[in-house]
Design a protein around this motif. Structure first.
Motif, PDB file in Angstrom:
ATOM      1  N   SER A 123       0.812  -1.209   0.000  1.00 35.65           N
ATOM      2  CA  SER A 123       0.000   0.000   0.000  1.00 35.65           C
ATOM      3  C   SER A 123       0.853   1.270   0.000  1.00 35.65           C
ATOM      4  CB  SER A 123      -0.933   0.013   1.215  1.00 35.65           C
ATOM      5  OG  SER A 123      -0.172  -0.020   2.418  1.00 35.65           O
ATOM      6  N   ASP A 124       2.152   1.127   0.275  1.00 35.04           N
ATOM      7  CA  ASP A 124       3.072   2.264   0.310  1.00 35.04           C
ATOM      8  C   ASP A 124       3.834   2.330  -1.010  1.00 35.04           C
ATOM      9  OD1 ASP A 124       5.009   4.184   0.730  1.00 35.04           O
ATOM     10  OD2 ASP A 124       5.529   3.500   2.741  1.00 35.04           O
ATOM     11  N   LYS A 125       3.389   3.175  -1.898  1.00 33.95           N
ATOM     12  CA  LYS A 125       3.991   3.273  -3.232  1.00 33.95           C
ATOM     13  C   LYS A 125       5.452   3.692  -3.169  1.00 33.95           C
ATOM     14  CE  LYS A 125      -0.471   4.561  -5.248  1.00 33.95           C
ATOM     15  NZ  LYS A 125      -1.199   5.502  -6.124  1.00 33.95           N
TER      16      LYS A 125
ATOM     17  N   VAL B 165      15.133   5.397 -14.822  1.00 35.51           N
ATOM     18  CA  VAL B 165      14.925   6.841 -14.649  1.00 35.51           C
ATOM     19  C   VAL B 165      15.089   7.201 -13.181  1.00 35.51           C
ATOM     20  CG1 VAL B 165      13.283   8.750 -14.864  1.00 35.51           C
ATOM     21  CG2 VAL B 165      13.375   6.966 -16.629  1.00 35.51           C
ATOM     22  N   ALA B 166      15.901   8.218 -12.915  1.00 35.56           N
ATOM     23  CA  ALA B 166      16.126   8.671 -11.540  1.00 35.56           C
ATOM     24  C   ALA B 166      14.896   9.377 -10.996  1.00 35.56           C
ATOM     25  CB  ALA B 166      17.325   9.613 -11.492  1.00 35.56           C
ATOM     26  N   TYR B 167      14.766   9.381  -9.676  1.00 39.30           N
ATOM     27  CA  TYR B 167      13.610  10.022  -9.049  1.00 39.30           C
ATOM     28  C   TYR B 167      13.479  11.489  -9.437  1.00 39.30           C
ATOM     29  CZ  TYR B 167      12.909   5.974  -5.960  1.00 39.30           C
ATOM     30  OH  TYR B 167      12.663   4.732  -5.455  1.00 39.30           O
ATOM     31  N   ASP B 168      14.605  12.189  -9.568  1.00 39.08           N
ATOM     32  CA  ASP B 168      14.506  13.619  -9.854  1.00 39.08           C
ATOM     33  C   ASP B 168      14.156  13.912 -11.314  1.00 39.08           C
ATOM     34  OD1 ASP B 168      16.920  13.023 -11.067  1.00 39.08           O
ATOM     35  OD2 ASP B 168      18.101  14.455  -9.913  1.00 39.08           O
TER      36      ASP B 168
ATOM     37  N   ASN C 247      -6.675  11.061  -2.148  1.00 42.10           N
ATOM     38  CA  ASN C 247      -7.866  11.302  -1.334  1.00 42.10           C
ATOM     39  C   ASN C 247      -7.920  10.411  -0.095  1.00 42.10           C
ATOM     40  OD1 ASN C 247      -8.985  13.346  -2.925  1.00 42.10           O
ATOM     41  ND2 ASN C 247      -9.927  11.893  -4.321  1.00 42.10           N
ATOM     42  N   TRP C 248      -7.513   9.166  -0.234  1.00 49.43           N
ATOM     43  CA  TRP C 248      -7.548   8.238   0.893  1.00 49.43           C
ATOM     44  C   TRP C 248      -6.278   8.306   1.725  1.00 49.43           C
ATOM     45  CZ3 TRP C 248     -12.001   5.818   2.029  1.00 49.43           C
ATOM     46  CH2 TRP C 248     -12.974   5.718   1.031  1.00 49.43           C
ATOM     47  N   SER C 249      -5.176   8.404   1.059  1.00 49.60           N
ATOM     48  CA  SER C 249      -3.871   8.538   1.709  1.00 49.60           C
ATOM     49  C   SER C 249      -3.049   9.503   0.874  1.00 49.60           C
ATOM     50  CB  SER C 249      -3.171   7.169   1.784  1.00 49.60           C
ATOM     51  OG  SER C 249      -1.908   7.273   2.401  1.00 49.60           O
ATOM     52  N   ASP C 250      -2.269  10.352   1.510  1.00 55.29           N
ATOM     53  CA  ASP C 250      -1.547  11.382   0.765  1.00 55.29           C
ATOM     54  C   ASP C 250      -0.292  10.790   0.124  1.00 55.29           C
ATOM     55  OD1 ASP C 250      -0.549  13.662  -0.332  1.00 55.29           O
ATOM     56  OD2 ASP C 250      -0.610  14.853   1.502  1.00 55.29           O
TER      57      ASP C 250
ATOM     58  N   VAL D 282       5.379   9.896  -1.221  1.00 57.06           N
ATOM     59  CA  VAL D 282       6.369   9.613  -2.271  1.00 57.06           C
ATOM     60  C   VAL D 282       7.417  10.722  -2.326  1.00 57.06           C
ATOM     61  CG1 VAL D 282       6.702   9.440  -4.773  1.00 57.06           C
ATOM     62  CG2 VAL D 282       4.865   8.139  -3.655  1.00 57.06           C
ATOM     63  N   SER D 283       6.995  11.966  -2.253  1.00 53.78           N
ATOM     64  CA  SER D 283       7.956  13.082  -2.288  1.00 53.78           C
ATOM     65  C   SER D 283       8.941  13.006  -1.127  1.00 53.78           C
ATOM     66  CB  SER D 283       7.213  14.421  -2.266  1.00 53.78           C
ATOM     67  OG  SER D 283       6.448  14.589  -3.428  1.00 53.78           O
ATOM     68  N   ARG D 284       8.443  12.562   0.034  1.00 55.09           N
ATOM     69  CA  ARG D 284       9.305  12.478   1.215  1.00 55.09           C
ATOM     70  C   ARG D 284      10.267  11.294   1.147  1.00 55.09           C
ATOM     71  NH1 ARG D 284       5.547  12.486   4.603  1.00 55.09           N
ATOM     72  NH2 ARG D 284       5.327  10.250   4.989  1.00 55.09           N
ATOM     73  N   ASN D 285       9.790  10.150   0.719  1.00 55.52           N
ATOM     74  CA  ASN D 285      10.604   8.929   0.757  1.00 55.52           C
ATOM     75  C   ASN D 285      11.363   8.636  -0.529  1.00 55.52           C
ATOM     76  OD1 ASN D 285       9.708   8.461   3.371  1.00 55.52           O
ATOM     77  ND2 ASN D 285       7.987   7.185   2.706  1.00 55.52           N
ATOM     78  N   CYS D 286      11.010   9.335  -1.587  1.00 53.73           N
ATOM     79  CA  CYS D 286      11.705   9.179  -2.875  1.00 53.73           C
ATOM     80  C   CYS D 286      12.190  10.560  -3.295  1.00 53.73           C
ATOM     81  CB  CYS D 286      10.781   8.582  -3.928  1.00 53.73           C
ATOM     82  SG  CYS D 286      10.034   7.005  -3.476  1.00 53.73           S
ATOM     83  N   PRO D 287      13.236  11.068  -2.645  1.00 55.70           N
ATOM     84  CA  PRO D 287      13.675  12.449  -2.868  1.00 55.70           C
ATOM     85  C   PRO D 287      13.928  12.760  -4.336  1.00 55.70           C
ATOM     86  CG  PRO D 287      14.848  11.467  -1.016  1.00 55.70           C
ATOM     87  CD  PRO D 287      14.095  10.360  -1.684  1.00 55.70           C
TER      88      PRO D 287
END
Length: 231
Positions: A160-162, A176-179, A188-191, A196-201
């Protein structure tokens, strides 16, 4: 050379000479992502797959945004899976090559294996332009036979954690790199955008809480370019 004439010459030279830092910023402000990653439920299409009880049975034909007649919906029992209008518009742009070499991927956490199976089947039935399926558009530009950039579900190796499963696997599959990624999700259900922005810099994320609107697509592109200009 007379001082006044020299000053005029220098001004004209400066008008044609762009400082390297300014030139680089101008280029980066037009930067495009190498990969756009889509959530599906309530982002590109509706309804949500977990609400459906039957595998897709037949297509519903209709007008594809003025591009001709094709499969605009897929029946699942009494429900019909449809792309949001602006999602269809954006996907048509990608198929037409309007976004250069940018490729597409999917990170969707469909609740059950059955819901994921419904989604996979719908990818093969919905059309973006007549005769071209949604899956074909998602695979445009990728090596022939690649399917690991389309990640739907939460059964291992997914979850459930993308940010912990879908995105690392997509990065591995595409190189492809994260950046260089731009991510769209209803959140809507989970942000998922924040997670993703926090854990995949480096991943730039844009919410689509009412289904993808064209203005949100443009905002996402601008946010990505702005992030590149600061890097």
């Amino acid at each position: 050379m007379r001082p006044a004439l020299m000053l005029l010459v220098l001004r004209r030279i400066n008008a044609f000479a762009r400082p390297p830092a300014v030139a680089r910023r101008r280029i980066m402000m037009n930067a495009k992502p190498a990969l756009v990653v889509w959530d599906m439920d309530d982002c590109l299409w509706s309804p949500e797959m977990f609400t459906l009880s039957e595998m897709p049975s037949e297509g519903v034909r209709g007008d594809l945004n003025g591009r001709g007649e094709g499969v605009v919906g897929v029946r699942s029992g009494s429900d019909v899976i449809r792309l949001f209008p602006d999602a269809l518009r954006v996907l048509q742009e990608f198929w037409d090559g309007q976004h250069g070499s940018t490729k597409l991927a999917v990170a969707s956490s469909a609740d059950t294996p059955f819901a994921a199976s419904i989604a996979q089947a719908a990818l093969d039935m919905l059309e973006i332009v007549p005769g071209v399926t949604l899956r074909e558009v998602l695979c445009r530009g990728h090596p022939d036979g690649l399917s690991d950039h389309i990640r739907i579900g939460r059964t291992p190796p997914l979850s459930s954690d993308k940010s912990k499963t879908h995105f690392p696997l997509i990065r591995e599959a595409t190189g492809v790199a994260y950046d260089d990624m731009l991510f769209f999700d209803d959140s809507n259900w989970s942000d998922h955008c924040a997670i993703v922005s926090r854990n995949c810099p480096g991943v730039v994320a844009q919410r689509t809480p009412r289904g993808l609107r064209y203005s949100e697509f443009v905002t996402g592109l601008k946010k990505f370019a702005a992030a590149k200009s600061k890097s």
